[in-house]
Scaffold this motif. Structure first.
Motif, PDB file in Angstrom:
ATOM      1  N   PRO A 139       2.327   8.179  -2.756  1.00 51.91           N
ATOM      2  CA  PRO A 139       1.558   8.597  -3.943  1.00 51.91           C
ATOM      3  C   PRO A 139       0.573   7.533  -4.423  1.00 51.91           C
ATOM      4  O   PRO A 139      -0.539   7.861  -4.834  1.00 51.91           O
ATOM      5  CB  PRO A 139       2.629   8.843  -4.991  1.00 51.91           C
ATOM      6  N   ARG A 140       0.941   6.246  -4.339  1.00 51.88           N
ATOM      7  CA  ARG A 140       0.030   5.199  -4.844  1.00 51.88           C
ATOM      8  C   ARG A 140      -1.164   5.048  -3.930  1.00 51.88           C
ATOM      9  O   ARG A 140      -2.287   4.828  -4.376  1.00 51.88           O
ATOM     10  CB  ARG A 140       0.775   3.883  -4.974  1.00 51.88           C
ATOM     11  N   ASN A 183      -1.773   9.626   4.868  1.00 53.26           N
ATOM     12  CA  ASN A 183      -0.829  10.157   3.902  1.00 53.26           C
ATOM     13  C   ASN A 183      -0.381  11.568   4.285  1.00 53.26           C
ATOM     14  O   ASN A 183       0.803  11.889   4.250  1.00 53.26           O
ATOM     15  CB  ASN A 183      -1.530  10.192   2.535  1.00 53.26           C
ATOM     16  N   ASP A 219       5.830  15.387  -3.793  1.00 46.50           N
ATOM     17  CA  ASP A 219       4.548  14.682  -3.818  1.00 46.50           C
ATOM     18  C   ASP A 219       4.200  14.351  -2.377  1.00 46.50           C
ATOM     19  O   ASP A 219       4.944  14.699  -1.455  1.00 46.50           O
ATOM     20  CB  ASP A 219       4.662  13.392  -4.657  1.00 46.50           C
ATOM     21  N   HIS A 236       0.118  14.059  -7.125  1.00 46.48           N
ATOM     22  CA  HIS A 236      -0.880  14.582  -6.177  1.00 46.48           C
ATOM     23  C   HIS A 236      -1.730  15.676  -6.800  1.00 46.48           C
ATOM     24  O   HIS A 236      -2.890  15.851  -6.433  1.00 46.48           O
ATOM     25  CB  HIS A 236      -0.182  15.115  -4.917  1.00 46.48           C
ATOM     26  N   THR A 248      -3.865   6.473 -14.138  1.00 43.31           N
ATOM     27  CA  THR A 248      -2.817   5.745 -13.422  1.00 43.31           C
ATOM     28  C   THR A 248      -1.830   6.693 -12.749  1.00 43.31           C
ATOM     29  O   THR A 248      -0.787   6.273 -12.273  1.00 43.31           O
ATOM     30  CB  THR A 248      -2.042   4.835 -14.385  1.00 43.31           C
ATOM     31  N   THR A 249      -2.171   7.967 -12.703  1.00 43.92           N
ATOM     32  CA  THR A 249      -1.210   8.947 -12.209  1.00 43.92           C
ATOM     33  C   THR A 249      -0.955   8.781 -10.714  1.00 43.92           C
ATOM     34  O   THR A 249      -1.840   8.342  -9.967  1.00 43.92           O
ATOM     35  CB  THR A 249      -1.702  10.373 -12.484  1.00 43.92           C
ATOM     36  N   VAL A 250       0.241   9.106 -10.291  1.00 46.45           N
ATOM     37  CA  VAL A 250       0.494   9.179  -8.856  1.00 46.45           C
ATOM     38  C   VAL A 250       0.825  10.624  -8.479  1.00 46.45           C
ATOM     39  O   VAL A 250       1.293  10.877  -7.378  1.00 46.45           O
ATOM     40  CB  VAL A 250       1.643   8.237  -8.438  1.00 46.45           C
ATOM     41  N   ASN A 308      -2.406   7.414  -2.368  1.00 50.09           N
ATOM     42  CA  ASN A 308      -3.211   8.581  -2.698  1.00 50.09           C
ATOM     43  C   ASN A 308      -4.134   8.278  -3.872  1.00 50.09           C
ATOM     44  O   ASN A 308      -5.333   8.577  -3.829  1.00 50.09           O
ATOM     45  CB  ASN A 308      -2.254   9.737  -3.042  1.00 50.09           C
ATOM     46  N   LEU A 309      -3.571   7.666  -4.923  1.00 51.21           N
ATOM     47  CA  LEU A 309      -4.404   7.297  -6.069  1.00 51.21           C
ATOM     48  C   LEU A 309      -5.468   6.280  -5.637  1.00 51.21           C
ATOM     49  O   LEU A 309      -6.641   6.395  -6.008  1.00 51.21           O
ATOM     50  CB  LEU A 309      -3.542   6.709  -7.191  1.00 51.21           C
ATOM     51  N   ALA A 310      -5.042   5.318  -4.834  1.00 50.88           N
ATOM     52  CA  ALA A 310      -6.004   4.311  -4.375  1.00 50.88           C
ATOM     53  C   ALA A 310      -7.142   4.975  -3.615  1.00 50.88           C
ATOM     54  O   ALA A 310      -8.303   4.585  -3.754  1.00 50.88           O
ATOM     55  CB  ALA A 310      -5.303   3.285  -3.482  1.00 50.88           C
TER      56      ALA A 310
END
Lengths: 427, 588
Positions: free
Chosen positions: B146-147, B213, B142, B41, B37-39, B149-151
């Motif tokens: 950031p989200r 991003n 970051d 980078h 669940t990390t955001v 990026n995780l996605a």
């Protein structure tokens, strides 16, 4: 057909006889004038690149070594840019690039524009072979095995010796091929001529070349009918990926003296031999053997050995007797019944194989099967002495009854002229 | 003068410090939940790196299978029982059905291409090293989103799973270019193809998200004082790449969607049997897939620009021209797609595309000149990143120069779709991108994981990879020029000795990569602790801890000099014995 056997040993001579020097860069000698211009262009770029590469790598290694890090010694200050130098090394390559473009375009025109008075032939590409029709509608009846996989001695064995069609063209005469494809995209490439051209379904593209005159590097053919004559073979390959047997889609362009070309056309225009022999030739020409073996080995499609008049399993669970009608359906509507264990991959040959030719193929299949009702009779057909019959029953067999009615059994000798008239584009 | 005063001599663990981003959360499950669940980078960069290396391994296995197959001109051998066994049957795990040996070869070849391009080399450097270092190098906490990026990572993995599902049940045999009408006609059981193409479609979104991003991050999140021309060249390269990603990737999305519809619903866009145009597909495909070549190579240029300055301790020669060359390449890359189709289109189009193609060569040549000029009067250390950098210059120069006969019309008529092309693009993509990736991985390894790798085995790995690569691919130039078409499962005997050399080279490559795998694992488990700035770099990431703090920097860094001011500044955290001040020290 002895000529073919004799030629088989020399099929890829133009490749095999090249010296190591020739082997590097553009495959040795080109056999067309336009090809030699392309070679010159390639060597020009090559040596230019070598000079640039050597200079750059020399500087890189020299400086990297000369200015390697030494303990406790600082790097001297040095310029971080130099505008005149940077402009120079931008302009000089740009000039070379312009030269390359213009020279390359000129060479491209030379390679692709046909000369006046060319022999115009039609070429149909399909998975996985070629059908070339001479100006008079003749098609070649000769095929040769390529050199693929000759390593029988060291434990390797040819998977299937794929017969490659042999086409004759006269020396020093322009040739123009009008090309189209029956199924997917193919590409016609004769490395010796330095050109390739893609071939599309529903579209015509052209390919042209002027083969060099035969000189003292030409090989000598011993032919029983035509005597002794010089010739040169050029391998033709498919260069656009087209599926399973892409790599077996080869052919041979044989350059011969003008009179031999004329004589060959006459022979191709009037094929002799039995129905089964003709069936074998038609099968070869249509590339049947790139998927179907005749010796029982497995391929993309079922083997023809013992196919005829035997019962086989199909994907829907049924068992069907492979009689004449079933074979006809399988060639014209391949997706109708699929043999168990094989993919539904064959394209329809409707329009490519005439009903008359279909009869010949059935006759040929009979000779490969132990279950033929009249196996002995069929075997007798392969006897070269038996004159090929004019398949009268097949002439009107367009409605589909011809292969089944047995009328194409040899019933005696008949005229042979024009018996190839059912070829795909009809001449 | 240092760009960051907070580190100089002060206690590194002052207020605002959260500890290394690698610090465990206590239990294994907590760690997994935290990473999933990390955001951050950096974590996302490491997650990308892991996924990429797994896919690189799979693609490499396919490459080895293809090369093994090509040891023999034909496809079959005789086994001990005297039966004919196809070479393909050795790769039988690939086949979920009764495929022929040729078919199995074609699938392995396709999988190699599809995995390596769509799943490894396109996301490659930007998604792993870019994600990790772009925010660090511009002094940001970051990326901008950031989200998102995780996605993008999840989307990438999801897309890869589609493609791998297709591979696991046999894969497809179209070649990675998926040319119609073959790709719409082949294989009645067509869901494998649809799965693969859907995978590519999904992965495209990941690429767009990453690009978007990065563009926003570079525009909005640069540290105070960092102007455009204070940015490290890696950032410039990633920025240029991101622009291409955003602009070009939607085209492959549309193209793959059209292909899926064609396949499932018989739209007749590309299939000539329904009045479609197969060449239209090629235009669509290369309109994306040519710019994508620069998505692959521009980040590599960025990595080389960093490694060569740090390990030669020299400001890069012609900083601005290198930066502008990146943008120039990105711009021209959209105008040259037709050079993949010289044999399938009209004369005028071919001429125009040939002309335009040479314009890509100019900025590329400028970059090579600049890198080599950077070495002049440097202080060059021959560690693994530098060896890879010099290796890159060697291989990429060959790759670039051998592109010239392909851009030239008359010579391309012969070389198109031959092994010459195979050799050329492997020199560019492998000799360029993968080699630069390895340079960057070694260069930044201490920063990423806080551990030094062992230099001696890493150098051995370099030599195996470098020599193995040349043995594998140089001979393919000769093969292609001599008439060996690409994508051939069997071939005329004359080429066998060259294929044998090439295959032996592929085994050397394998050995080299195994050595690297060993050094990386060894570094993680037993490597010496890395200092914050083991190489004496001047860009901002070297001001962060090794491994970086969870929020990158204790304080927002203030940039007061350019990224490569080696003539004026001694980088912090370096041994003065190794990095003495220049005699002519700048009073600033």
């Amino acid at each position: 057909m002895n000529a073919i056997n004799a030629a088989m040993a020399h099929v890829s001579t133009t490749l095999a006889s090249a010296s190591l020097q020739d082997l590097f860069w553009f495959g040795g000698r080109s056999y067309t004038e336009a090809g030699r211009q392309a070679d010159w262009m390639f060597m020009f770029i090559w040596w230019l690149s070598v000079v640039f590469f050597v200079v750059l790598m020399f500087l890189m290694l020299w400086w990297a070594f000369r200015w390697r890090r030494r303990k406790g010694q600082a790097a001297p200050a040095s310029p971080s840019h130099n505008t005149p130098l940077e402009i120079t090394w931008t302009v000089i390559p740009t000039i070379f690039f312009f030269v390359m473009f213009f020279e390359g375009f000129r060479g491209y025109i030379n390679l692709n524009y046909s000369k006046v008075g060319a022999i115009e032939a039609n070429l149909l590409a399909y998975q996985w072979s070629w059908l070339l029709e001479y100006p008079g509608g003749q098609i070649t009846t000769e095929a040769a095995n390529e050199s693929y996989g000759a390593h029988v001695d060291d434990g390797f064995q040819a998977f299937a010796s794929v017969p490659a069609p042999v086409w004759y063209f006269p020396e020093n005469t322009p040739v123009l091929l009008r090309m189209t494809s029956r199924d997917v995209i193919h590409s016609f490439w004769i490395p010796d001529f330095r050109v390739k051209q893609d071939i599309f379904p529903n579209r015509y593209t052209s390919y042209t070349f002027v083969p060099d005159p035969l000189d003292d590097t030409a090989l000598i053919m011993q032919d029983e009918e035509l005597g002794t004559y010089p010739y040169r073979d050029h391998i033709l390959m498919c260069a656009e990926y087209c599926g399973d047997n892409h790599s077996e889609m080869a052919g041979i362009i044989r350059i011969v003296p003008e009179e031999i070309y004329e004589a060959k056309l006459e022979i191709f225009g009037s094929p002799r031999g039995t129905l089964a022999e003709r069936g074998q030739i038609v099968s070869q020409q249509n590339g049947c053997f790139s998927c179907h073996s005749v010796d029982g080995s497995s391929g993309t499609g079922p083997t023809w050995k013992d196919l005829y008049n035997n019962e086989h399993q199909y994907t829907d669970g049924s068992t069907i007797l492979a009689d004449d009608n079933h074979i006809r359906e399988s060639i014209y509507v391949p997706a109708a019944k699929i043999r168990a264990g094989y993919p539904n991959q064959m394209v329809s040959y409707q329009g490519a194989i005439s009903p008359e030719q279909l009869g010949w193929i059935v006759a040929y299949m009979k000779t490969l099967s132990d279950a033929t009702p009249d196996a002995e009779l069929a075997q007798a057909q392969v006897d070269p002495d038996a004159e090929g019959a004019e398949a009268e029953g097949a002439e009107d067999g367009g409605e589909g009854d011809a292969p089944a009615d047995g009328s194409m059994e040899p019933t005696g000798s008949a005229g042979t002229e024009g018996s190839m008239e059912g070829t795909p584009s009809g001449g | 003068m240092s760009s960051l005063d907070s580190h100089a001599g002060s206690a590194p663990h002052a207020g605002g410090h959260h500890g290394s981003y690698l610090t465990s959360k206590g239990s294994l499950w907590a760690d997994i939940a935290n990473w999933a669940t990390t955001v951050d980078h950096k974590k996302i960069g490491v997650m990308y790196l892991t996924a990429l290396l797994i896919l690189f391994f799979l693609g490499g296995v396919m490459a080895l299978a293809v090369r093994l197959e090509l040891l023999e001109p034909t496809r079959s051998i005789i086994n001990a029982a005297g039966e004919s066994v196809t070479t393909g049957q050795r790769l039988a795990f690939l086949a979920g059905d009764g495929a022929t040996a040729n078919n199995i070869y074609n699938r392995a070849m396709t999988l190699h291409g599809a995995i390596m391009t769509f799943m490894f080399i396109v996301p490659g450097i930007p998604a792993s090293l870019g994600n990790f270092f772009l925010p660090l190098m511009i002094g940001a906490k970051d990326v901008a989103f950031p989200r998102l990026n995780l996605a993008s990572w999840y989307v990438y993995v999801f897309g890869s799973l589609f493609a791998l599902a297709s591979a696991l049940v046999g894969g497809i045999d179209t070649g990675w270019t998926l040319y119609t009408p073959y790709s719409t006609m082949t294989d009645a059981d067509h869901w494998r193809l649809v799965a693969m193409v859907t995978g590519v479609f999904i992965m495209g979104f990941s690429s767009i998200m990453t690009g978007l991003n990065f563009v926003v991050t570079v525009h909005k999140l640069r540290a105070p004082g960092m102007g455009w021309f204070d940015m490290p060249l890696f950032v410039w390269a990633i920025y240029a790449t991101a622009i291409i990603q955003v602009l070009a990737t939607p085209v492959i999305g549309i193209t793959t969607l059209m292909l899926i519809f064609e396949r499932l619903f018989n739209f007749g866009l590309f299939d000539p049997r329904m009045g479609g145009d197969p060449v239209l597909f090629q235009h669509f495909f290369w309109f994306y897939s040519h710019p994508v070549v620069y998505i692959m190579i521009l980040p590599a240029f960025g990595v080389i620009s960093e490694t060569i300055t740090v390990h030669a301790r020299k400001p890069i020669f012609g900083y601005r021209s290198v930066a502008f060359a990146s943008l120039g390449i990105a711009a021209v890359s959209f105008l040259v797609w037709g050079h993949h189709m010289f044999t399938s289109q009209g004369e005028l189009t071919a001429a125009i595309f040939s002309f335009l193609t040479f314009f890509v060569a100019v900025p590329t040549a400028i970059k090579v000149f600049n890198w080599i000029a950077t070495l002049y009067k440097g202080s060059i250390v021959f560690n693994t990143p530098m060896l890879y950098t010099l290796g890159f210059l060697f291989l990429f120069t060959i790759g670039g120069l051998t592109g010239l006969p392909l851009a030239t019309l008359s010579t391309d008529m012969h070389l198109h779709d031959s092994y010459y092309v195979v050799a050329h693009f492997h020199y560019v993509m492998f000799g360029g991108t993968v080699i630069a990736f390895l340079a960057g991985l070694h260069h930044w390894w201490p920063k990423m994981f806080g551990k030094m790798y062992a230099e001696t085995p890493a150098k051995l790995g370099f030599w195996l990879v470098f020599l193995g690569f040349n043995v594998t691919f140089f001979i393919q130039f000769v093969m292609g020029a001599h008439g060996m078409p690409r994508r051939y499962a069997s071939y005329p005997d004359e080429f066998q000795w060259m294929h044998i050399i090439s295959t032996v080279g592929s085994w050397m490559l394998l050995a080299g990569f195994l050595v690297h795998l060993f050094t990386f694992i060894h570094a993680l488990l037993q490597g010496k602790t890395a200092s914050a700035n083991p190489w004496g770099g001047m860009t901002l990431e070297w001001h962060a801890d090794s491994p970086p703090d969870e929020h990158n920097f204790e304080h927002e860094p203030i940039v007061k000099h350019g990224p490569y001011a080696y003539d004026r500044v001694v980088p912090p955290h370096t041994d003065p014995q190794d990095y003495p001040l220049p005699e002519k020290s700048d009073p600033n």
